[in-house]
Design a protein around this motif. Structure first.
Motif, PDB file in Angstrom:
ATOM      1  N   CYS A  14       0.886  -1.149  -0.010  1.00 53.98           N
ATOM      2  CA  CYS A  14      -0.131  -0.078   0.125  1.00 53.98           C
ATOM      3  C   CYS A  14       0.787   1.062  -0.047  1.00 53.98           C
ATOM      4  CB  CYS A  14      -0.896   0.068   1.288  1.00 53.98           C
ATOM      5  SG  CYS A  14      -2.330  -1.334   0.968  1.00 53.98           S
ATOM      6  N   TYR A  15       1.937   1.133   0.821  1.00 49.40           N
ATOM      7  CA  TYR A  15       2.812   2.422   0.757  1.00 49.40           C
ATOM      8  C   TYR A  15       3.560   2.543  -0.569  1.00 49.40           C
ATOM      9  CZ  TYR A  15       7.608   4.277   1.687  1.00 49.40           C
ATOM     10  OH  TYR A  15       8.679   4.871   1.153  1.00 49.40           O
ATOM     11  N   ALA A  16       4.225   1.527  -0.973  1.00 47.42           N
ATOM     12  CA  ALA A  16       4.943   1.522  -2.080  1.00 47.42           C
ATOM     13  C   ALA A  16       4.117   1.721  -3.436  1.00 47.42           C
ATOM     14  CB  ALA A  16       5.763  -0.184  -2.606  1.00 47.42           C
ATOM     15  N   ASN A  17       3.066   1.314  -3.567  1.00 51.51           N
ATOM     16  CA  ASN A  17       2.177   1.501  -4.459  1.00 51.51           C
ATOM     17  C   ASN A  17       2.007   3.219  -4.849  1.00 51.51           C
ATOM     18  OD1 ASN A  17       0.824   0.724  -6.821  1.00 51.51           O
ATOM     19  ND2 ASN A  17      -1.046   0.507  -5.899  1.00 51.51           N
ATOM     20  N   ILE A  90      16.135 -10.514  -3.099  1.00 49.95           N
ATOM     21  CA  ILE A  90      16.640 -10.834  -1.670  1.00 49.95           C
ATOM     22  C   ILE A  90      16.916  -9.538  -1.087  1.00 49.95           C
ATOM     23  CG2 ILE A  90      18.179 -11.590   0.156  1.00 49.95           C
ATOM     24  CD1 ILE A  90      16.370 -13.748  -1.111  1.00 49.95           C
ATOM     25  N   LYS A  91      17.592  -8.406  -1.743  1.00 49.50           N
ATOM     26  CA  LYS A  91      17.817  -7.092  -1.124  1.00 49.50           C
ATOM     27  C   LYS A  91      16.324  -6.377  -1.063  1.00 49.50           C
ATOM     28  CE  LYS A  91      22.058  -6.396  -3.570  1.00 49.50           C
ATOM     29  NZ  LYS A  91      22.865  -5.753  -4.668  1.00 49.50           N
ATOM     30  N   SER A  92      15.218  -6.477  -1.933  1.00 50.57           N
ATOM     31  CA  SER A  92      14.058  -6.068  -1.979  1.00 50.57           C
ATOM     32  C   SER A  92      13.323  -6.649  -0.668  1.00 50.57           C
ATOM     33  CB  SER A  92      13.329  -6.314  -3.104  1.00 50.57           C
ATOM     34  OG  SER A  92      13.908  -5.738  -4.248  1.00 50.57           O
ATOM     35  N   VAL A  93      13.483  -7.852  -0.380  1.00 53.26           N
ATOM     36  CA  VAL A  93      12.779  -8.469   0.681  1.00 53.26           C
ATOM     37  C   VAL A  93      13.471  -7.759   2.142  1.00 53.26           C
ATOM     38  CG1 VAL A  93      12.605 -10.542   2.482  1.00 53.26           C
ATOM     39  CG2 VAL A  93      12.356 -10.632  -0.250  1.00 53.26           C
ATOM     40  N   ARG A  94      15.046  -7.557   2.136  1.00 51.31           N
ATOM     41  CA  ARG A  94      15.349  -7.107   3.305  1.00 51.31           C
ATOM     42  C   ARG A  94      14.832  -5.458   3.515  1.00 51.31           C
ATOM     43  NH1 ARG A  94      21.778  -8.186   1.982  1.00 51.31           N
ATOM     44  NH2 ARG A  94      22.027 -10.239   2.899  1.00 51.31           N
ATOM     45  N   PHE A  95      14.737  -4.867   2.423  1.00 48.89           N
ATOM     46  CA  PHE A  95      14.154  -3.538   2.308  1.00 48.89           C
ATOM     47  C   PHE A  95      12.685  -3.226   2.748  1.00 48.89           C
ATOM     48  CE2 PHE A  95      11.881   0.082   0.630  1.00 48.89           C
ATOM     49  CZ  PHE A  95      12.963   1.372   0.544  1.00 48.89           C
ATOM     50  N   ILE A  96      11.892  -4.464   2.707  1.00 48.23           N
ATOM     51  CA  ILE A  96      10.530  -4.432   3.187  1.00 48.23           C
ATOM     52  C   ILE A  96      10.555  -4.452   4.665  1.00 48.23           C
ATOM     53  CG2 ILE A  96       8.444  -5.921   3.065  1.00 48.23           C
ATOM     54  CD1 ILE A  96       8.986  -6.399   0.130  1.00 48.23           C
ATOM     55  N   PHE A  97      11.321  -5.441   5.181  1.00 44.81           N
ATOM     56  CA  PHE A  97      11.715  -5.763   6.761  1.00 44.81           C
ATOM     57  C   PHE A  97      12.058  -4.361   7.393  1.00 44.81           C
ATOM     58  CE2 PHE A  97      10.193  -9.807   5.473  1.00 44.81           C
ATOM     59  CZ  PHE A  97       9.618 -10.135   6.687  1.00 44.81           C
ATOM     60  N   ASN A  98      13.056  -3.738   6.609  1.00 44.91           N
ATOM     61  CA  ASN A  98      13.447  -2.597   7.318  1.00 44.91           C
ATOM     62  C   ASN A  98      12.519  -1.476   7.264  1.00 44.91           C
ATOM     63  OD1 ASN A  98      16.189  -2.832   7.822  1.00 44.91           O
ATOM     64  ND2 ASN A  98      16.776  -2.857   5.481  1.00 44.91           N
ATOM     65  N   TRP A  99      11.632  -1.461   6.090  1.00 44.25           N
ATOM     66  CA  TRP A  99      10.603  -0.581   6.134  1.00 44.25           C
ATOM     67  C   TRP A  99       9.351  -0.765   7.183  1.00 44.25           C
ATOM     68  CZ3 TRP A  99       5.480  -1.593   5.719  1.00 44.25           C
ATOM     69  CH2 TRP A  99       4.532  -0.437   5.628  1.00 44.25           C
ATOM     70  N   ALA A 100       9.367  -2.098   7.535  1.00 41.45           N
ATOM     71  CA  ALA A 100       8.433  -2.576   8.450  1.00 41.45           C
ATOM     72  C   ALA A 100       8.986  -2.140   9.880  1.00 41.45           C
ATOM     73  CB  ALA A 100       8.164  -4.240   8.608  1.00 41.45           C
ATOM     74  N   GLU A 101      10.313  -2.311  10.110  1.00 43.19           N
ATOM     75  CA  GLU A 101      10.876  -1.676  11.307  1.00 43.19           C
ATOM     76  C   GLU A 101      10.555  -0.145  11.460  1.00 43.19           C
ATOM     77  OE1 GLU A 101      14.969  -0.634  13.389  1.00 43.19           O
ATOM     78  OE2 GLU A 101      15.008  -1.621  11.581  1.00 43.19           O
ATOM     79  N   SER A 102      10.880   0.531  10.478  1.00 41.22           N
ATOM     80  CA  SER A 102      10.612   1.998  10.542  1.00 41.22           C
ATOM     81  C   SER A 102       8.996   2.090  10.735  1.00 41.22           C
ATOM     82  CB  SER A 102      11.007   2.427   9.274  1.00 41.22           C
ATOM     83  OG  SER A 102      10.047   2.677   8.337  1.00 41.22           O
ATOM     84  N   ARG A 103       8.352   1.274  10.723  1.00 37.91           N
ATOM     85  CA  ARG A 103       6.729   1.618  11.182  1.00 37.91           C
ATOM     86  C   ARG A 103       6.460   0.619  12.186  1.00 37.91           C
ATOM     87  NH1 ARG A 103       8.089   4.239   7.234  1.00 37.91           N
ATOM     88  NH2 ARG A 103       6.972   5.061   5.570  1.00 37.91           N
ATOM     89  N   GLU A 104       7.580   0.342  13.109  1.00 36.32           N
ATOM     90  CA  GLU A 104       7.150  -0.483  14.215  1.00 36.32           C
ATOM     91  C   GLU A 104       6.268  -1.589  13.969  1.00 36.32           C
ATOM     92  OE1 GLU A 104       6.120   2.407  17.310  1.00 36.32           O
ATOM     93  OE2 GLU A 104       7.990   3.377  17.257  1.00 36.32           O
TER      94      GLU A 104
END
Length: 170
Positions: A14-17, A90-104
């Motif tokens: 939803c964010y990325a779109n 794999i880098k994109s998966v990492r990015f998704i989880f980094n984003w998820a951390e930033s949104r707690e």
């Protein structure tokens, strides 16, 4: 917390779109990369996002190496992903989880752990290497130049003589 991988992926999508679009509203290639990562993560939909760790990411990486491509254009279907293509997912998966951390949505330990997984190295995987992009033949460029607008012609010549990428010319 307590979200599943699917729920994290949905919130990220939803964010990325909205975020990964150029000024005209057209989706960027980054959005395509993120969609590929989300498709790859579907096999972990019911897994708790907090428990998604490096071993699961490694399992995903090797599954991506072995399975044929089933997303993308017809000309790609059935072929295996290149090493570079698997690493990009794999880098994109990492990015998704980094984003998820930033949104707690996940604790910092999740993306920190995922970052420790080594990507595929040249010559140390069964994933095929991609074809190197070759320069356009001089004869083709010379035949094209008269048909280009002056600025584009100058850009093509600068790129040719400097040996730089199109984005660097811009």
């Amino acid at each position: 917390h307590g979200l599943t991988v699917a729920e994290v992926c949905w919130q990220f999508f939803c964010y990325a779109n909205r975020h990964y679009r150029d000024p005209s509203g057209k989706p960027t290639s980054t959005l395509g990369n993120m969609k590929a990562a989300i498709r790859a993560l579907r096999r972990f939909d019911d897994v708790s996002a907090e428990s998604f760790g490096p071993l699961m990411l490694e399992s995903l990486m090797y599954q991506l190496v072995e399975e044929p491509v089933d997303d993308g254009p017809v000309s790609v279907k059935g072929k295996r992903r290149t090493r570079h293509g698997v690493n990009r997912i794999i880098k994109s998966v990492r990015f998704i989880f980094n984003w998820a951390e930033s949104r707690e949505l996940v604790p910092p330990s999740v993306p920190d752990a995922l970052a420790k997984l080594q990507l595929l190295k040249r010559g140390r995987t069964t994933a095929p290497e991609g074809q190197r992009v070759q320069p356009v033949a001089d004869a083709v460029l010379e035949a094209t130049l008269p048909h280009l607008p002056e600025m584009v012609r100058d850009m093509a010549l600068i790129q040719r003589y400097a040996g730089c990428r199109p984005g660097e010319v811009c």
